[in-house]
Design a protein around this motif. Structure first.
Motif, PDB file in Angstrom:
ATOM      1  N   LEU A   5       0.812  -1.222   0.000  1.00 12.28           N
ATOM      2  CA  LEU A   5       0.000   0.000   0.000  1.00 12.28           C
ATOM      3  C   LEU A   5       0.848   1.277   0.000  1.00 12.28           C
ATOM      4  O   LEU A   5       0.553   2.230   0.727  1.00 12.28           O
ATOM      5  N   VAL A   6       1.877   1.312  -0.822  1.00 17.72           N
ATOM      6  CA  VAL A   6       2.772   2.481  -0.842  1.00 17.72           C
ATOM      7  C   VAL A   6       2.920   3.090  -2.235  1.00 17.72           C
ATOM      8  O   VAL A   6       2.991   4.315  -2.354  1.00 17.72           O
ATOM      9  N   ILE A   7       2.934   2.261  -3.294  1.00 23.65           N
ATOM     10  CA  ILE A   7       3.333   2.837  -4.598  1.00 23.65           C
ATOM     11  C   ILE A   7       2.355   3.902  -5.087  1.00 23.65           C
ATOM     12  O   ILE A   7       2.716   4.740  -5.903  1.00 23.65           O
ATOM     13  N   HIS A   8       1.135   3.916  -4.569  1.00 26.44           N
ATOM     14  CA  HIS A   8       0.184   4.965  -4.994  1.00 26.44           C
ATOM     15  C   HIS A   8       0.524   6.324  -4.362  1.00 26.44           C
ATOM     16  O   HIS A   8      -0.184   7.293  -4.608  1.00 26.44           O
ATOM     17  N   TYR A   9       1.566   6.375  -3.547  1.00 26.16           N
ATOM     18  CA  TYR A   9       2.046   7.681  -3.062  1.00 26.16           C
ATOM     19  C   TYR A   9       3.236   8.182  -3.878  1.00 26.16           C
ATOM     20  O   TYR A   9       3.799   9.215  -3.555  1.00 26.16           O
ATOM     21  N   LEU A  10       3.631   7.439  -4.890  1.00 26.15           N
ATOM     22  CA  LEU A  10       4.784   7.813  -5.709  1.00 26.15           C
ATOM     23  C   LEU A  10       4.319   8.257  -7.089  1.00 26.15           C
ATOM     24  O   LEU A  10       3.549   7.550  -7.748  1.00 26.15           O
ATOM     25  N   ALA A  11       4.830   9.415  -7.537  1.00 27.14           N
ATOM     26  CA  ALA A  11       4.464   9.912  -8.870  1.00 27.14           C
ATOM     27  C   ALA A  11       5.098   9.073  -9.958  1.00 27.14           C
ATOM     28  O   ALA A  11       4.537   8.899 -11.037  1.00 27.14           O
ATOM     29  N   ASP A  12       6.289   8.547  -9.659  1.00 27.80           N
ATOM     30  CA  ASP A  12       7.032   7.790 -10.665  1.00 27.80           C
ATOM     31  C   ASP A  12       7.541   6.498 -10.019  1.00 27.80           C
ATOM     32  O   ASP A  12       8.033   6.522  -8.898  1.00 27.80           O
ATOM     33  N   LEU A  13       7.421   5.396 -10.735  1.00 27.71           N
ATOM     34  CA  LEU A  13       7.800   4.104 -10.162  1.00 27.71           C
ATOM     35  C   LEU A  13       9.161   3.610 -10.640  1.00 27.71           C
ATOM     36  O   LEU A  13       9.704   2.653 -10.090  1.00 27.71           O
ATOM     37  N   ASN A  14       9.726   4.258 -11.684  1.00 27.51           N
ATOM     38  CA  ASN A  14      10.874   3.657 -12.364  1.00 27.51           C
ATOM     39  C   ASN A  14      12.129   3.562 -11.496  1.00 27.51           C
ATOM     40  O   ASN A  14      12.806   2.538 -11.482  1.00 27.51           O
ATOM     41  N   ARG A  15      12.455   4.633 -10.780  1.00 28.41           N
ATOM     42  CA  ARG A  15      13.666   4.584  -9.938  1.00 28.41           C
ATOM     43  C   ARG A  15      13.542   3.500  -8.876  1.00 28.41           C
ATOM     44  O   ARG A  15      14.476   2.754  -8.615  1.00 28.41           O
ATOM     45  N   LEU A  16      12.389   3.466  -8.234  1.00 27.26           N
ATOM     46  CA  LEU A  16      12.211   2.486  -7.159  1.00 27.26           C
ATOM     47  C   LEU A  16      12.282   1.065  -7.712  1.00 27.26           C
ATOM     48  O   LEU A  16      13.019   0.221  -7.184  1.00 27.26           O
ATOM     49  N   THR A  61      -1.472  -2.426  -4.044  1.00 29.72           N
ATOM     50  CA  THR A  61      -1.854  -1.033  -4.292  1.00 29.72           C
ATOM     51  C   THR A  61      -3.352  -0.978  -4.562  1.00 29.72           C
ATOM     52  O   THR A  61      -4.029  -2.003  -4.619  1.00 29.72           O
ATOM     53  N   HIS A  62      -3.872   0.243  -4.688  1.00 32.70           N
ATOM     54  CA  HIS A  62      -5.286   0.398  -5.022  1.00 32.70           C
ATOM     55  C   HIS A  62      -5.583  -0.297  -6.342  1.00 32.70           C
ATOM     56  O   HIS A  62      -4.755  -0.280  -7.265  1.00 32.70           O
ATOM     57  N   HIS A  63      -6.754  -0.862  -6.465  1.00 26.60           N
ATOM     58  CA  HIS A  63      -7.187  -1.442  -7.736  1.00 26.60           C
ATOM     59  C   HIS A  63      -7.529  -0.297  -8.702  1.00 26.60           C
ATOM     60  O   HIS A  63      -8.207   0.659  -8.319  1.00 26.60           O
ATOM     61  N   PRO A  64      -7.066  -0.371  -9.954  1.00 26.39           N
ATOM     62  CA  PRO A  64      -7.308   0.757 -10.876  1.00 26.39           C
ATOM     63  C   PRO A  64      -8.777   0.957 -11.242  1.00 26.39           C
ATOM     64  O   PRO A  64      -9.162   2.065 -11.619  1.00 26.39           O
ATOM     65  N   TYR A  65      -9.575  -0.094 -11.114  1.00 26.35           N
ATOM     66  CA  TYR A  65     -10.982   0.034 -11.528  1.00 26.35           C
ATOM     67  C   TYR A  65     -11.756   1.007 -10.616  1.00 26.35           C
ATOM     68  O   TYR A  65     -12.293   2.009 -11.089  1.00 26.35           O
ATOM     69  N   PRO A  66     -11.810   0.778  -9.302  1.00 27.23           N
ATOM     70  CA  PRO A  66     -12.495   1.769  -8.464  1.00 27.23           C
ATOM     71  C   PRO A  66     -11.772   3.117  -8.421  1.00 27.23           C
ATOM     72  O   PRO A  66     -12.420   4.157  -8.299  1.00 27.23           O
ATOM     73  N   ASP A  67     -10.428   3.107  -8.540  1.00 24.21           N
ATOM     74  CA  ASP A  67      -9.713   4.394  -8.513  1.00 24.21           C
ATOM     75  C   ASP A  67     -10.114   5.279  -9.689  1.00 24.21           C
ATOM     76  O   ASP A  67     -10.064   6.509  -9.586  1.00 24.21           O
ATOM     77  N   PHE A  68     -10.476   4.667 -10.809  1.00 25.42           N
ATOM     78  CA  PHE A  68     -10.845   5.477 -11.972  1.00 25.42           C
ATOM     79  C   PHE A  68     -12.093   6.329 -11.689  1.00 25.42           C
ATOM     80  O   PHE A  68     -12.227   7.424 -12.217  1.00 25.42           O
ATOM     81  N   GLU A  69     -12.957   5.834 -10.801  1.00 25.47           N
ATOM     82  CA  GLU A  69     -14.124   6.648 -10.402  1.00 25.47           C
ATOM     83  C   GLU A  69     -13.687   7.959  -9.778  1.00 25.47           C
ATOM     84  O   GLU A  69     -14.439   8.913  -9.729  1.00 25.47           O
ATOM     85  N   ARG A  70     -12.475   7.986  -9.257  1.00 25.04           N
ATOM     86  CA  ARG A  70     -11.980   9.169  -8.559  1.00 25.04           C
ATOM     87  C   ARG A  70     -11.193  10.090  -9.471  1.00 25.04           C
ATOM     88  O   ARG A  70     -10.659  11.091  -9.020  1.00 25.04           O
ATOM     89  N   SER A  71     -11.062   9.732 -10.767  1.00 28.85           N
ATOM     90  CA  SER A  71     -10.169  10.481 -11.657  1.00 28.85           C
ATOM     91  C   SER A  71     -10.629  11.922 -11.851  1.00 28.85           C
ATOM     92  O   SER A  71     -11.719  12.164 -12.373  1.00 28.85           O
ATOM     93  N   PRO A  72      -9.801  12.906 -11.466  1.00 31.17           N
ATOM     94  CA  PRO A  72     -10.174  14.308 -11.712  1.00 31.17           C
ATOM     95  C   PRO A  72     -10.266  14.610 -13.197  1.00 31.17           C
ATOM     96  O   PRO A  72     -11.076  15.440 -13.606  1.00 31.17           O
ATOM     97  N   SER A  73      -9.462  13.934 -14.031  1.00 26.93           N
ATOM     98  CA  SER A  73      -9.433  14.239 -15.464  1.00 26.93           C
ATOM     99  C   SER A  73     -10.441  13.426 -16.255  1.00 26.93           C
ATOM    100  O   SER A  73     -10.692  13.719 -17.422  1.00 26.93           O
ATOM    101  N   ALA A  74     -10.975  12.374 -15.636  1.00 31.27           N
ATOM    102  CA  ALA A  74     -11.838  11.404 -16.332  1.00 31.27           C
ATOM    103  C   ALA A  74     -11.076  10.716 -17.464  1.00 31.27           C
ATOM    104  O   ALA A  74     -11.679  10.177 -18.391  1.00 31.27           O
TER     105      ALA A  74
END
Ligand SMILES: C[S@@+](CC[C@H](N)C(=O)[O-])C[C@H]1O[C@@H](n2cnc3c(N)ncnc32)[C@H](O)[C@@H]1O
Length: 275
Positions: A143-154, A172-185
């Motif tokens: 439950l940490v990678i969703h606090y990182l803007a970029d995953l490549n270095r890690l 990490t969060h499941h992308p399906y429910p997280d998409f409901e939260r998308s500010p950009s849609a």
């Protein structure tokens, strides 16, 4: 701002959304999200996640179920928080190193674990500069990678510090429910979301990043690792007894994703594409 009705991994989202992370600082790896949940309220957070539904009865048992026997294994716990995982890993015989960006979380882990766990403060978005190569049998990052803007270095450094044949397990969060939260849609955007969670029994704003599943899969591949197994979590009898309503919900709606990855290093070359 839009109201939210969705249940979150750490509690009920009562919901705010924003385009930019709150309390952000610019770091070499991108934006570092600073959440009061893990700093000012770290003690309360520790108490809340011991036995709650989402962490204690769903996420933690699901991730621990993806780990092999740990006796004598070198395990790196990334974003170790208040050491709840670390305590379990040590109880299973592992030699544990924990890293977290929150000084308060590391203080809590140290005070509980003493010499039983080596732990220190660091932002993992810049990688793992203090860890030698090929040192760990297992790296976990619950439950940490969703606090990182970029995953490549890690992810590149996770590959570096893993022994050949090692294992990287993260949730990490499941992308399906997280998409409901998308500010950009826009499903394909990686973007910050701000919400209020009731993990502590009152609304606390939390900033995290949502991203498409391909962004995670590509970061794994770019780091020279492959996905050995994907899970969407396992509900248990204990969860059903604690909350029949959440048992029903988590049995039918995706919530978290769990990835079990391995370094390609040390494997025989793939015959794919060869005649
Ligand atoms: C949801 S908590 C999970 C804690 C622990 N992994 C668990 O599952 O019990 C997220 C943790 O990630 C840490 N974290 C967030 N961003 C980080 C970063 N850039 N580097 C290191 N730790 C970070 C937070 O301080 C917090 O302790």
């Amino acid at each position: 701002m839009r109201p939210s009705k969705r249940l979150d991994g750490c509690g009920y989202k009562t919901g705010l959304e924003a385009d930019l992370p709150a309390g952000e600082e610019v770091a070499p790896g991108g934006f570092v999200v600073s959440n009061s949940m893990y700093t000012d309220y770290a003690d309360e957070y520790e108490a809340a996640i011991q036995e709650n539904i989402f962490n204690g009865k769903f996420e933690r048992p699901s991730l621990l179920g993806l780990l092999p026997a740990l006796n004598g294994k070198q395990v790196l716990d990334l974003g170790c928080g208040p050491g709840v995982y670390a305590a379990e890993l040590v109880a299973r015989g592992a030699i544990v190193t924990g890293i977290d960006v929150s000084e308060k979380m590391i203080e809590i882990t140290r005070s509980k674990m003493g010499d039983a766990c080596r732990c220190y403060v660091q932002d993992i978005s810049i990688g793992l500069p203090d860890e030698p190569s090929e040192q760990f049998d297992i790296v976990i990052c619950p439950l940490v990678i969703h606090y990182l803007a970029d995953l490549n270095r890690l992810f590149s450094d996770v590959h570096r510090v893993l022994k050949a044949g090692g294992l990287f397990v993260f949730s990490t969060h499941h992308p399906y429910p997280d998409f409901e939260r998308s500010p950009s849609a826009n499903y394909f955007a990686t973007e910050a979301v701000v919400e209020e969670w009731d993990t502590l029994g009152r609304p606390v704003p939390v900033t995290f990043y949502r991203r498409p599943i391909s962004a995670i899969a590509n970061a794994i591949a770019e780091a020279q690792m492959f996905i050995a197994n994907i899970s969407e979590g396992k509900v248990s009898k204990a969860l059903k007894q604690a909350s029949p309503e959440l048992y029903s919900r988590l049995s039918t709606s995706p919530h978290f994703m769990f990835y079990q990855c391995k370094p390609l290093r040390g494997l025989p070359e793939s015959p794919v594409g060869q005649s």
